[in-house]
Design an enzyme around this catalytic site. Structure first.
Site, PDB file in Angstrom:
ATOM      1  N   SER A   1       0.797  -1.224   0.000  1.00 24.15           N
ATOM      2  CA  SER A   1       0.000   0.000   0.000  1.00 24.15           C
ATOM      3  C   SER A   1       0.829   1.273   0.000  1.00 24.15           C
ATOM      4  CB  SER A   1      -0.932   0.011   1.214  1.00 24.15           C
ATOM      5  OG  SER A   1      -0.192  -0.056   2.420  1.00 24.15           O
TER       6      SER A   1
ATOM      7  N   HIS B   1      -5.198  -5.147  -0.732  1.00 28.28           N
ATOM      8  CA  HIS B   1      -5.265  -4.137  -1.789  1.00 28.28           C
ATOM      9  C   HIS B   1      -5.356  -4.743  -3.192  1.00 28.28           C
ATOM     10  CE1 HIS B   1      -4.470  -0.412   0.522  1.00 28.28           C
ATOM     11  NE2 HIS B   1      -3.878  -1.244   1.349  1.00 28.28           N
TER      12      HIS B   1
ATOM     13  N   LYS C   1     -11.987  -2.350   0.863  1.00 29.25           N
ATOM     14  CA  LYS C   1     -11.466  -1.570  -0.255  1.00 29.25           C
ATOM     15  C   LYS C   1     -12.287  -1.813  -1.513  1.00 29.25           C
ATOM     16  CE  LYS C   1      -7.083  -1.723   2.122  1.00 29.25           C
ATOM     17  NZ  LYS C   1      -7.654  -2.340   3.356  1.00 29.25           N
TER      18      LYS C   1
END
Length: 524
Positions: free
Chosen positions: A287, A315, A347
């Protein structure tokens, strides 16, 4: 030739590759180094801020400047200190000066644009007050809303609203007691089908999915080999496990193989008994760097040295791969080769929580041994339904092509955004497939000036500096979404280029390292 040049940059930082054949995806990662004068000016900036920090601490000690930090009461002066004064030096003298760039309160849906509540400080960021004014339609380049599922379309969210009405906001019990709903089991089966594994288990908090499950998998007598850029949740879980931890260089297969060889040959310290387990912990997309794990090479080393692999796809799940199934799909590897697949719903799915997936024996074991499973409250029904809705959309089980359209749009936006930044001459890190785009700013004051100026231009960005990054690699981190339009991305490019180009003048450069600003701060 271009691919060879790109890879040479990676080799300079991470060393050459080993293991299986090279991957097209890993070739396109770049970690360009800044000119020497940039590094020197960065250290000078931190040096000046640090010197003035010590000077201001002296003024606070002699009561010339008001001290706003937490202190012991006078009648507790002989007690062991509750607040470590020196350890808070960075927070007190550096972070507080720029605190207005973080924790900004929003008052709208955090979609591709959002509204911010304006606030000001009268005591140099120790406290804030709201002005009553709202900053409307700020382009959101900071949220992990990769597929745009953070939305308030009533047609899409009708089932979520129905479940909220039927079940309420929370279950108020653990899954093992009376908090297990049929929809929880439906979600777990859906996750397993989506990932192509035997079974899965869901949790109400993404951070706890790592920190509470790793201690259930490894313990004393086990070895964890952790990438140096792993997330804090992985680090905390490793520390709580009691296992021995060794850190290898980021995405460096030579470093990892060296540690694996040593672990197999030497065994545990002093006794030299074989390790009970060797667990390799990596992330799909990192990230802070925007880099993608070299999964095929790591799988080759894992099999060669008979280790286990823990893959955190917080992610990458939903964000990469032709159908959003993460890095296993991106590299076309068998998901069964990954022993523990972890991911979050915070996310790409616009919700909350996380999952652990893999073999059925693994998941069944965690149901009885994971602290997060035994003690934490079950996932909210409304959130569960939101995840099911988003996942069915991605898989096409809702009868539409909206999910695959969003995945393709994210890929298109990511490549366009990255390519334009490169054309403008900026140094950016990571893979061409990564929607996390770090833009290197280096100098501490320049980071602060960039965040403030971009907000003035109605663009919300996340800026990150030391200690979250190396001291010479402070950056702005853009997160691209499928919900961003081409016009939004062009506005970000234009304002980024305009502002940073202006900062190249001598006056802006001096301001960016805080030489002028720090020297004339009135004391209070």
């Amino acid at each position: 030739m271009k691919d060879i040049l790109c890879w040479s940059v990676i080799e300079q930082k991470n060393g050459p590759r080993v293991g299986v054949g090279s991957s097209q995806h890993s070739r396109h990662e770049t970690f360009e180094q800044p000119p020497m004068y940039v590094a020197v000016m960065t250290y000078v900036g931190y040096g000046i801020v640090t010197l003035f920090g010590y000077f201001r601490d002296f003024l606070r000690a002699v009561r010339i400047e008001k001290c706003n930090i937490a202190q012991e009461r006078e009648d507790q002066k002989d007690f062991t200190p509750l607040y470590q004064d020196f350890e808070n030096f960075y927070t007190r003298n550096l972070y507080m000066r720029v605190r207005d760039n973080w924790n900004r309160p929003i008052c709208s849906l955090p979609g591709p644009v959002f509204d911010l509540m304006e606030r000001v400080s009268d005591d140099y960021n120790w406290t804030f007050r709201f002005t009553g004014r709202t900053i409307h339609d700020v382009i959101n380049m900071g949220s992990y809303n990769y597929l745009g599922f953070a939305e308030n379309n009533p047609d899409f969210l009708k089932t979520v609203a129905d479940h909220l009405q039927k079940y309420g906001a929370g279950v108020c019990s653990t899954r093992q007691e009376i908090g297990n709903l049929r929809m929880h089991e439906e979600l777990e089966q859906l996750v397993a089908d989506f990932l192509g594994v035997e079974s899965s288990m869901t949790f109400g908090m993404g951070f706890a999915t790592n920190s509470m499950n790793i201690p259930a998998l490894v313990g004393k007598g086990c070895l964890i080999l952790s990438d140096e850029l792993n997330h804090t949740s992985l680090i905390l879980g490793a520390r709580l496990s009691g296992a021995t931890i060794r850190v290898f260089k980021h995405n460096n297969m030579l470093s990892l193989e060296k540690m694996l060889k040593e672990a197999v040959c030497s065994g545990q310290p002093r006794t030299h008994r074989p390790w009970k387990k060797i667990l390799i912990m990596v992330e799909g997309i990192y990230s802070m760097e925007g880099s993608v794990v070299q999964l095929p090479e790591i799988l080759a080393l894992k099999k060669k040295y008979k280790a286990y692999l823990y893959l955190d796809e917080a992610h990458s799940i939903g964000a990469v791969g032709a159908t959003g199934r993460g890095v296993t799909e991106l590299f076309n590897v068998n998901p069964a080769d990954v022993d523990v697949m972890m991911g979050t719903f915070t996310k790409s799915f616009g919700a909350a929580g996380g999952y652990i997936a893999g073999r059925k024996e693994l998941v069944d074991y965690l149901r009885g041994h994971s602290h997060s499973a035994v003690y934490a409250s079950a996932m909210s029904p409304a959130i569960t339904e939101q995840i099911i809705r988003a996942m069915k959309c991605i898989m096409g089980k809702d009868g539409s092509t909206e999910g695959i359209r969003r995945i393709r749009q994210l890929s298109e936006n990511t490549r366009y955004f990255r390519s334009r930044l490169k054309e403008l001459g900026f140094i950016i890190y990571g893979s061409d497939e990564s929607p996390v785009v770090p833009l290197l700013l280096y100098m501490p004051g320049k980071v602060v000036a960039f965040a403030r100026e971009m907000l003035a231009r109605k663009i919300g960005v996340v800026v990150v500096g030391f200690p979250a990054t190396p001291i010479t690699e402070a950056r702005a981190r853009f997160c691209v979404s499928a919900a961003h339009t081409r016009d939004m991305l062009d506005q970000v490019h234009t304002h980024t280029h305009t502002h940073l180009h202006d900062c190249r003048t001598l006056g802006r450069l001096l301001a960016s390292i805080n030489i002028i600003h720090i020297s004339y701060i009135p004391f209070k």
